[in-house]
Design a protein around this motif. Structure first.
Motif, PDB file in Angstrom:
ATOM      1  N   ASN A 223      -7.532  -6.365  -8.944  1.00 19.91           N
ATOM      2  CA  ASN A 223      -8.012  -6.749  -7.509  1.00 19.91           C
ATOM      3  C   ASN A 223      -9.328  -7.451  -7.718  1.00 19.91           C
ATOM      4  N   LYS A 224     -10.263  -6.859  -8.426  1.00 17.76           N
ATOM      5  CA  LYS A 224     -11.480  -7.713  -8.874  1.00 17.76           C
ATOM      6  C   LYS A 224     -11.190  -9.038  -9.176  1.00 17.76           C
ATOM      7  N   LEU A 225     -10.409  -9.057 -10.173  1.00 20.45           N
ATOM      8  CA  LEU A 225      -9.772 -10.562 -10.621  1.00 20.45           C
ATOM      9  C   LEU A 225      -9.459 -11.390  -9.460  1.00 20.45           C
ATOM     10  N   HIS A 226      -8.488 -10.868  -8.669  1.00 22.89           N
ATOM     11  CA  HIS A 226      -7.938 -11.802  -7.662  1.00 22.89           C
ATOM     12  C   HIS A 226      -9.154 -12.136  -6.447  1.00 22.89           C
ATOM     13  N   GLN A 227     -10.087 -11.147  -6.433  1.00 18.70           N
ATOM     14  CA  GLN A 227     -11.140 -11.610  -5.485  1.00 18.70           C
ATOM     15  C   GLN A 227     -11.986 -12.600  -5.753  1.00 18.70           C
ATOM     16  N   TYR A 236      -1.757 -13.601 -10.912  1.00 20.41           N
ATOM     17  CA  TYR A 236      -1.057 -12.973  -9.753  1.00 20.41           C
ATOM     18  C   TYR A 236      -0.067 -11.699 -10.501  1.00 20.41           C
ATOM     19  N   GLU A 237       0.329 -12.241 -11.724  1.00 20.29           N
ATOM     20  CA  GLU A 237       1.269 -11.358 -12.335  1.00 20.29           C
ATOM     21  C   GLU A 237       0.500  -9.639 -12.444  1.00 20.29           C
ATOM     22  N   LEU A 238      -0.580  -9.854 -12.812  1.00 19.03           N
ATOM     23  CA  LEU A 238      -1.192  -8.435 -12.990  1.00 19.03           C
ATOM     24  C   LEU A 238      -1.305  -7.686 -11.806  1.00 19.03           C
ATOM     25  N   TYR A 239      -1.736  -8.369 -10.505  1.00 14.11           N
ATOM     26  CA  TYR A 239      -1.892  -7.890  -9.313  1.00 14.11           C
ATOM     27  C   TYR A 239      -0.563  -7.267  -8.671  1.00 14.11           C
ATOM     28  N   ILE A 240       0.466  -8.213  -9.034  1.00 11.83           N
ATOM     29  CA  ILE A 240       1.811  -7.734  -8.343  1.00 11.83           C
ATOM     30  C   ILE A 240       2.316  -6.817  -9.197  1.00 11.83           C
ATOM     31  N   HIS A 243       0.774  -3.369  -8.235  1.00 10.74           N
ATOM     32  CA  HIS A 243       1.410  -3.044  -7.008  1.00 10.74           C
ATOM     33  C   HIS A 243       2.764  -2.387  -7.192  1.00 10.74           C
ATOM     34  N   PHE A 244       3.640  -2.991  -7.800  1.00 19.50           N
ATOM     35  CA  PHE A 244       5.047  -2.763  -8.157  1.00 19.50           C
ATOM     36  C   PHE A 244       4.869  -1.007  -8.905  1.00 19.50           C
ATOM     37  N   SER A 245       4.374  -1.206  -9.917  1.00 20.80           N
ATOM     38  CA  SER A 245       4.321   0.027 -10.680  1.00 20.80           C
ATOM     39  C   SER A 245       3.795   1.184  -9.870  1.00 20.80           C
ATOM     40  N   LEU A 246       3.162   0.973  -8.680  1.00 15.96           N
ATOM     41  CA  LEU A 246       2.629   2.115  -7.867  1.00 15.96           C
ATOM     42  C   LEU A 246       3.836   2.463  -6.478  1.00 15.96           C
ATOM     43  N   GLY A 247       4.593   1.322  -6.679  1.00 16.62           N
ATOM     44  CA  GLY A 247       5.656   1.312  -5.362  1.00 16.62           C
ATOM     45  C   GLY A 247       5.234   0.740  -4.251  1.00 16.62           C
ATOM     46  N   GLU A 248       4.079  -0.177  -4.439  1.00 14.49           N
ATOM     47  CA  GLU A 248       3.534  -0.659  -3.211  1.00 14.49           C
ATOM     48  C   GLU A 248       3.947  -2.146  -2.986  1.00 14.49           C
ATOM     49  N   LEU A 249       4.309  -2.294  -1.626  1.00 14.58           N
ATOM     50  CA  LEU A 249       4.605  -3.757  -1.150  1.00 14.58           C
ATOM     51  C   LEU A 249       3.609  -4.250   0.006  1.00 14.58           C
ATOM     52  N   THR A 250       2.881  -5.184  -0.342  1.00 11.48           N
ATOM     53  CA  THR A 250       1.970  -5.448   0.626  1.00 11.48           C
ATOM     54  C   THR A 250       1.868  -6.737   1.086  1.00 11.48           C
ATOM     55  N   ARG A 251       1.371  -7.033   2.319  1.00  7.73           N
ATOM     56  CA  ARG A 251       1.452  -8.684   2.768  1.00  7.73           C
ATOM     57  C   ARG A 251       0.920  -9.558   1.821  1.00  7.73           C
ATOM     58  N   GLU A 252      -0.107  -9.105   1.016  1.00  3.48           N
ATOM     59  CA  GLU A 252      -0.721  -9.994  -0.077  1.00  3.48           C
ATOM     60  C   GLU A 252       0.312 -10.240  -1.067  1.00  3.48           C
ATOM     61  N   VAL A 253       0.922  -9.134  -1.478  1.00  4.98           N
ATOM     62  CA  VAL A 253       2.089  -9.107  -2.756  1.00  4.98           C
ATOM     63  C   VAL A 253       2.913 -10.287  -2.160  1.00  4.98           C
ATOM     64  N   TYR A 254       3.743  -9.926  -1.007  1.00  6.39           N
ATOM     65  CA  TYR A 254       4.669 -10.962  -0.802  1.00  6.39           C
ATOM     66  C   TYR A 254       4.268 -12.506  -0.541  1.00  6.39           C
ATOM     67  N   SER A 255       2.828 -12.520  -0.215  1.00  9.45           N
ATOM     68  CA  SER A 255       2.179 -14.069  -0.144  1.00  9.45           C
ATOM     69  C   SER A 255       2.050 -14.546  -1.642  1.00  9.45           C
ATOM     70  N   GLN A 256       1.863 -13.786  -2.409  1.00 13.37           N
ATOM     71  CA  GLN A 256       1.700 -14.200  -3.840  1.00 13.37           C
ATOM     72  C   GLN A 256       2.947 -14.505  -4.470  1.00 13.37           C
ATOM     73  N   ILE A 257       3.922 -13.821  -4.214  1.00 12.53           N
ATOM     74  CA  ILE A 257       5.514 -14.116  -4.444  1.00 12.53           C
ATOM     75  C   ILE A 257       5.921 -15.331  -4.172  1.00 12.53           C
ATOM     76  N   GLN A 258       5.616 -15.827  -3.001  1.00 17.92           N
ATOM     77  CA  GLN A 258       5.843 -16.729  -2.225  1.00 17.92           C
ATOM     78  C   GLN A 258       5.251 -17.951  -2.828  1.00 17.92           C
ATOM     79  N   GLU A 276      10.469 -11.395  -6.574  1.00 15.45           N
ATOM     80  CA  GLU A 276      11.109 -11.369  -5.491  1.00 15.45           C
ATOM     81  C   GLU A 276      12.283 -10.579  -5.215  1.00 15.45           C
ATOM     82  N   ALA A 277      12.952 -10.775  -6.379  1.00 11.69           N
ATOM     83  CA  ALA A 277      14.218  -9.760  -6.697  1.00 11.69           C
ATOM     84  C   ALA A 277      13.736  -8.349  -6.903  1.00 11.69           C
ATOM     85  N   ILE A 278      12.839  -7.960  -7.557  1.00 16.69           N
ATOM     86  CA  ILE A 278      12.180  -6.573  -7.816  1.00 16.69           C
ATOM     87  C   ILE A 278      11.720  -6.038  -6.659  1.00 16.69           C
ATOM     88  N   GLY A 279      11.051  -6.771  -5.805  1.00 16.60           N
ATOM     89  CA  GLY A 279      10.303  -6.435  -4.326  1.00 16.60           C
ATOM     90  C   GLY A 279      11.799  -6.128  -3.527  1.00 16.60           C
TER      91      GLY A 279
END
Length: 356
Positions: A223-227, A236-240, A243-258, A276-279
């Motif tokens: 997150n610090k890196l992304h900021q 993005y791969e580290l950020y996404i 989040h996936f490893s924590l089972g989290e799907l956020t608007r920012e994650v979806y935005s980065q995937i797109q 996207e498939a994993i999400g």
């Protein structure tokens, strides 16, 4: 012995150790990390390649390395140009002085030859850097660049000693490293305001995510890196994945995937389609057969565009989790690069509930 040296040097060179000698160089790296390639190219072009050849070649090499991800998979024309920009290290171990640009060039050369299978050339390029690092392990180095290198040696020495029994039998050739010291020094470098701190953030995100299997800490650094560099698609791969490893799907994650999917470069498209498939698999809104179809479609796209063991392992893990088919588990194990949450290993946190 040679194998261990190469493995250590490969990690020391992964993100490019750099001491920047002037404001132009600092700006070039900021633009590269921000994916502002036109601006970076413009600044580099303003440097006299004759009177400032070392700095010019140093920056050109890094420019090509970031623009042509992954550099070792490019065509011969690009690879030859990249190779020509790499410089040779000149280290004065006795005086503990070295040219930062040339050290960086030696590490990039070691990485390049390692990825191309030229192990002897990689060893030649990196041996001088190892001689420098081994003299800066006992006392905490004052220079942040040397501290970064020494921290990485400390960490990866113990990592390979613990995780690889074959390498463990050869470890006595080298000076002892301490993983906790390595992580402590990396975190201290990451807290400094410099370009080197960015590199420390990259390593910490990767290490805590995929090697230490601690997604909470990985997400903190990702997150610090992304900021700092919100437009860097590689980060993005580290950020996404954190989040996936924590089972989290956020608007920012979806935005980065797109954004990854919309990239003009197939390299990033593969990540976007995989994520996207994993999400969709994490969402649990689709039927199992629909999830299986999406995951296999993502696998097909990756295989049709050069493959990728890491992404394939993530998809096969999701397929096994979705279907229970043992064949998917076998394929996951075959392609597995890292043992962490997204490949089915329980993270270190207490009371953790893995959702994928």
């Amino acid at each position: 012995m040679r194998l261990l040296v190469l493995l250590l040097l490969f990690h020391l060179s992964t993100n490019g150790f750099s001491q920047l000698e002037d404001e132009k160089s600092v700006q070039v790296f900021k633009h590269l990390y921000s994916f502002n390639f036109e601006e970076a190219d413009s600044i580099i072009s303003s440097i006299d390649s004759t009177t400032e050849s070392s700095n010019y070649n140093f920056l050109r090499a890094h420019y090509m390395r970031w623009f042509h991800l992954p550099i070792h998979n490019q065509n011969d024309s690009i690879l030859n140009a990249y190779k020509n920009y790499l410089t040779t290290a000149e280290v004065n171990i006795e005086l503990n002085k070295f040219n930062y640009n040339q050290i960086n060039g030696a590490l990039l050369s070691a990485e390049y030859n390692y990825n191309k299978g030229n192990y002897y050339k990689a060893l030649q390029s990196g041996s001088m850097v190892y001689d420098l690092v081994k003299n800066n392990l006992d006392q905490e180095p004052e220079q942040q660049e040397v501290k970064l290198l020494s921290a990485l040696y400390h960490y990866y020495y113990q990592y390979y000693k613990t995780e690889n029994s074959v390498i463990g039998t050869m470890i006595w050739f080298f000076k002892e490293g301490d993983k906790e010291t390595g992580l402590k020094w990396l975190e201290e470098v990451a807290n400094q305001e410099s370009i080197v701190s960015t590199e420390a953030l990259i390593y910490l995100s990767h290490i805590y995510l995929r090697l230490e299997n601690n997604p909470d800490k990985a997400l903190y650094y990702a997150n610090k890196l992304h900021q700092l560099y919100p437009n860097n698609l590689k980060f993005y791969e580290l950020y996404i994945e954190s989040h996936f490893s924590l089972g989290e799907l956020t608007r920012e994650v979806y935005s980065q995937i797109q954004e990854l999917k919309d990239s003009e470069k197939t390299y990033f498209q593969k990540y976007g389609i995989c994520y996207e498939a994993i999400g969709k698999n994490i969402e649990a809104e689709l039927r199992s057969d629909e999830k299986e179809t999406r995951l296999n479609e993502a696998l097909s796209f990756i295989n049709q565009n050069g493959g990728g063991s890491h992404l394939s392992s993530l998809l096969f893990r999701s397929l096994y989790h979705t279907t229970g088919d043992e064949e998917y588990l076998k394929q996951k194990n075959k392609h597995e690069v890292y043992q962490f949450a997204l490949t089915g290993y329980t993270p270190k946190q207490k009371d953790y509930n893995y959702k994928n």
